[in-house]
Design a protein around this motif. Structure first.
Motif, PDB file in Angstrom:
ATOM      1  N   ALA A 109      12.195  -0.230  -1.855  1.00  0.00           N
ATOM      2  CA  ALA A 109      12.852   0.817  -2.645  1.00  0.00           C
ATOM      3  C   ALA A 109      14.296   0.451  -2.943  1.00  0.00           C
ATOM      4  O   ALA A 109      14.813   0.761  -4.027  1.00  0.00           O
ATOM      5  CB  ALA A 109      12.783   2.145  -1.901  1.00  0.00           C
ATOM      6  N   LEU A 110      14.953  -0.199  -1.992  1.00  0.00           N
ATOM      7  CA  LEU A 110      16.335  -0.630  -2.216  1.00  0.00           C
ATOM      8  C   LEU A 110      16.404  -1.590  -3.406  1.00  0.00           C
ATOM      9  O   LEU A 110      17.276  -1.471  -4.266  1.00  0.00           O
ATOM     10  CB  LEU A 110      16.883  -1.301  -0.952  1.00  0.00           C
ATOM     11  N   LYS A 111      15.479  -2.526  -3.450  1.00  0.00           N
ATOM     12  CA  LYS A 111      15.450  -3.482  -4.557  1.00  0.00           C
ATOM     13  C   LYS A 111      15.217  -2.771  -5.883  1.00  0.00           C
ATOM     14  O   LYS A 111      15.866  -3.077  -6.893  1.00  0.00           O
ATOM     15  CB  LYS A 111      14.355  -4.523  -4.314  1.00  0.00           C
ATOM     16  N   GLU A 112      14.311  -1.799  -5.885  1.00  0.00           N
ATOM     17  CA  GLU A 112      14.017  -1.078  -7.123  1.00  0.00           C
ATOM     18  C   GLU A 112      15.188  -0.183  -7.531  1.00  0.00           C
ATOM     19  O   GLU A 112      15.469  -0.023  -8.719  1.00  0.00           O
ATOM     20  CB  GLU A 112      12.748  -0.239  -6.958  1.00  0.00           C
ATOM     21  N   ALA A 113      15.862   0.388  -6.529  1.00  0.00           N
ATOM     22  CA  ALA A 113      17.021   1.238  -6.820  1.00  0.00           C
ATOM     23  C   ALA A 113      18.125   0.445  -7.500  1.00  0.00           C
ATOM     24  O   ALA A 113      18.876   0.979  -8.320  1.00  0.00           O
ATOM     25  CB  ALA A 113      17.539   1.871  -5.528  1.00  0.00           C
ATOM     26  N   ILE A 114      18.208  -0.828  -7.168  1.00  0.00           N
ATOM     27  CA  ILE A 114      19.229  -1.699  -7.761  1.00  0.00           C
ATOM     28  C   ILE A 114      18.798  -2.212  -9.134  1.00  0.00           C
ATOM     29  O   ILE A 114      19.567  -2.163 -10.111  1.00  0.00           O
ATOM     30  CB  ILE A 114      19.525  -2.892  -6.830  1.00  0.00           C
ATOM     31  N   SER A 115      17.560  -2.679  -9.214  1.00  0.00           N
ATOM     32  CA  SER A 115      17.096  -3.324 -10.448  1.00  0.00           C
ATOM     33  C   SER A 115      16.599  -2.343 -11.498  1.00  0.00           C
ATOM     34  O   SER A 115      16.609  -2.631 -12.701  1.00  0.00           O
ATOM     35  CB  SER A 115      15.978  -4.323 -10.119  1.00  0.00           C
ATOM     36  N   GLY A 116      16.155  -1.173 -11.069  1.00  0.00           N
ATOM     37  CA  GLY A 116      15.588  -0.186 -11.985  1.00  0.00           C
ATOM     38  C   GLY A 116      14.073  -0.193 -11.953  1.00  0.00           C
ATOM     39  O   GLY A 116      13.446  -1.175 -11.533  1.00  0.00           O
ATOM     40  N   SER A 117      13.462   0.912 -12.388  1.00  0.00           N
ATOM     41  CA  SER A 117      12.007   1.054 -12.367  1.00  0.00           C
ATOM     42  C   SER A 117      11.410   0.701 -13.718  1.00  0.00           C
ATOM     43  O   SER A 117      12.064   0.833 -14.757  1.00  0.00           O
ATOM     44  CB  SER A 117      11.632   2.495 -11.999  1.00  0.00           C
ATOM     45  N   PHE A 118      10.172   0.259 -13.689  1.00  0.00           N
ATOM     46  CA  PHE A 118       9.471  -0.042 -14.927  1.00  0.00           C
ATOM     47  C   PHE A 118       9.055   1.256 -15.609  1.00  0.00           C
ATOM     48  O   PHE A 118       8.621   2.207 -14.954  1.00  0.00           O
ATOM     49  CB  PHE A 118       8.227  -0.896 -14.650  1.00  0.00           C
ATOM     50  N   GLU A 119       9.172   1.277 -16.915  1.00  0.00           N
ATOM     51  CA  GLU A 119       8.737   2.462 -17.668  1.00  0.00           C
ATOM     52  C   GLU A 119       7.213   2.492 -17.713  1.00  0.00           C
ATOM     53  O   GLU A 119       6.571   1.466 -17.986  1.00  0.00           O
ATOM     54  CB  GLU A 119       9.304   2.410 -19.084  1.00  0.00           C
ATOM     55  N   PRO A 120       6.593   3.648 -17.433  1.00  0.00           N
ATOM     56  CA  PRO A 120       5.123   3.712 -17.451  1.00  0.00           C
ATOM     57  C   PRO A 120       4.567   3.487 -18.848  1.00  0.00           C
ATOM     58  O   PRO A 120       5.250   3.768 -19.855  1.00  0.00           O
ATOM     59  CB  PRO A 120       4.832   5.137 -16.951  1.00  0.00           C
ATOM     60  N   HIS A 121       3.347   2.987 -18.917  1.00  0.00           N
ATOM     61  CA  HIS A 121       2.712   2.744 -20.213  1.00  0.00           C
ATOM     62  C   HIS A 121       2.496   4.053 -20.969  1.00  0.00           C
ATOM     63  O   HIS A 121       2.599   4.106 -22.192  1.00  0.00           O
ATOM     64  CB  HIS A 121       1.377   2.021 -20.009  1.00  0.00           C
ATOM     65  N   GLU A 122       2.167   5.112 -20.231  1.00  0.00           N
ATOM     66  CA  GLU A 122       2.006   6.429 -20.839  1.00  0.00           C
ATOM     67  C   GLU A 122       2.337   7.495 -19.809  1.00  0.00           C
ATOM     68  O   GLU A 122       2.173   7.270 -18.606  1.00  0.00           O
ATOM     69  CB  GLU A 122       0.588   6.630 -21.379  1.00  0.00           C
ATOM     70  N   MET A 123       2.794   8.629 -20.275  1.00  0.00           N
ATOM     71  CA  MET A 123       3.182   9.712 -19.383  1.00  0.00           C
ATOM     72  C   MET A 123       1.942  10.527 -18.992  1.00  0.00           C
ATOM     73  O   MET A 123       0.946  10.560 -19.734  1.00  0.00           O
ATOM     74  CB  MET A 123       4.217  10.609 -20.055  1.00  0.00           C
ATOM     75  N   PRO A 124       1.981  11.187 -17.851  1.00  0.00           N
ATOM     76  CA  PRO A 124       0.815  11.967 -17.404  1.00  0.00           C
ATOM     77  C   PRO A 124       0.490  13.110 -18.364  1.00  0.00           C
ATOM     78  O   PRO A 124       1.373  13.638 -19.052  1.00  0.00           O
ATOM     79  CB  PRO A 124       1.261  12.516 -16.036  1.00  0.00           C
ATOM     80  N   ASP A 125      -0.771  13.487 -18.396  1.00  0.00           N
ATOM     81  CA  ASP A 125      -1.195  14.604 -19.243  1.00  0.00           C
ATOM     82  C   ASP A 125      -0.684  15.946 -18.711  1.00  0.00           C
ATOM     83  O   ASP A 125      -0.375  16.851 -19.477  1.00  0.00           O
ATOM     84  CB  ASP A 125      -2.719  14.649 -19.334  1.00  0.00           C
ATOM     85  N   TRP A 126      -0.623  16.055 -17.368  1.00  0.00           N
ATOM     86  CA  TRP A 126      -0.275  17.335 -16.755  1.00  0.00           C
ATOM     87  C   TRP A 126       1.239  17.413 -16.571  1.00  0.00           C
ATOM     88  O   TRP A 126       1.800  16.877 -15.633  1.00  0.00           O
ATOM     89  CB  TRP A 126      -1.004  17.506 -15.425  1.00  0.00           C
TER      90      TRP A 126
END
Length: 340
Positions: free
Chosen positions: A290-307
């Motif tokens: 999580a530390l690595k992701e907090a620094i580098s940023g998260s990948f954008e999902p291919h599509e957002m949830p329906d709900w």
């Protein structure tokens, strides 16, 4: 606020509650700055206490629903919660803790009632018929808590997108919990798998834990976990709007709970022979990731949830009893002469 108790005393009690009730949340919460950590623990203490009162247990122990009426217990939760929010003492530390954190962060009665409505569904012996019913339940018991946690972290009320993502994280947590706890819920006479899903697999109601349906149950569990993964991916985008330490804590919690779902899926047919959990060193690994992701940023999902949060809130409001018809006379009733 705080029922007249010293804030420091409420915080100490809340620290003990989360340490006893959830090792996963404890690990993640210690990444927060002190103010956010204390407030998150105060909120957790209320959530934990409500859960225990509703189920007649202590910090997630064996379910015991026979001592009093479940409906009466939920009504007691609602009364004590409203008293705490109104700044009145409740004689219960956890509810006084809610009053304290609500006064500091702007938590509202509507937010709390959304959570309590989930306990109400359980008290009434409710079971989901459709996937939408399942997601509405997850909104009440976890998505709404995610929104409250966002407020605790200082997210403004008008930051709708960030609040939506906080709701997504709560939904992901609950879907993974449901996948893990299918056997425990069945032992307590509960089932959160939608009846339509069971019908698709030709599983008779109440029979999903029988050995002959274990293969079909694994398929339904994968369906739960795919839903959880979709909401988890969306939630990670919202974490980017938080401060660094908050982002690290949220991503750590997401990793830990996501690992629960992954392990349930990996164990397949034996996933419910014993309770799936993550060990201490596994949690540390998730925190580092999580530390690595907090620094580098998260990948954008291919599509957002329906709900979405908006859709689930509409469903929640529509499911509530109809408001009473106002009986106040129309302003000019009895004054305006009747027409011919």
């Amino acid at each position: 606020m705080g029922g007249g108790r010293e804030r420091s005393a409420l915080v100490r009690k809340a620290h003990k509650s989360i340490a006893k009730g959830s090792k996963s949340f404890t690990v993640a919460s210690w990444l927060f700055d002190k103010d956010t950590r204390d407030r998150s623990h105060l909120l957790y203490a209320w959530c934990r206490r409500c859960d225990d009162i509703a189920d007649g247990q202590d910090h997630g122990g064996e379910l015991n629903l026979e001592k009093s009426s479940p409906v009466d217990r939920v009504e007691a939760i609602r009364i004590l919660t409203h008293r705490a929010l109104d700044g009145q003492p409740t004689a219960d530390v956890a509810f006084d803790a809610l009053g304290q954190v609500a006064s500091e962060t702007g938590l509202t009665r509507e937010m709390c009632d959304d959570v309590i409505d989930g306990f109400q569904l359980d008290a009434e012996g409710w079971r989901p018929r459709t996937e939408g019913d399942l997601m509405r339940y997850c909104y009440h018991v976890a998505g709404a808590v995610g929104v409250m946690m966002a407020k605790v972290m200082g997210v403004p009320a008008d930051a709708s997108d960030t609040l939506d993502r906080a709701c997504d994280l709560g939904l992901a947590f609950q879907l993974n919990n449901i996948a893990r706890d299918i056997a425990e819920d069945d032992a307590a006479g509960r089932c959160y798998l939608p009846e339509e899903w069971l019908a698709e697999m030709d599983i008779p109601p109440g029979q999903h834990m029988r050995p002959q349906y274990r293969g079909e149950l694994v398929k339904l569990t994968k369906r739960l976990i795919r839903l959880a993964e979709a909401h988890d991916a969306a939630a990670r985008m919202g974490a980017m709007h938080l401060t660094f330490r908050q982002r690290w804590a949220v991503l750590s919690a997401a990793n830990i709970y996501g690992a629960i779902g992954e392990e349930v899926e990996r164990q397949a047919e034996i996933a419910w022979d014993s309770r799936v959990h993550t060990g201490f060193f596994e949690k540390i690994g998730h925190v580092i990731a999580a530390l690595k992701e907090a620094i580098s940023g998260s990948f954008e999902p291919h599509e957002m949830p329906d709900w979405t949060r908006g859709k689930l809130m509409v469903m929640a409001r529509m499911a509530q009893p109809a408001a009473d018809i106002p009986r106040t006379p129309i302003r000019d009733e009895g004054v305006r002469p009747a027409s011919e």
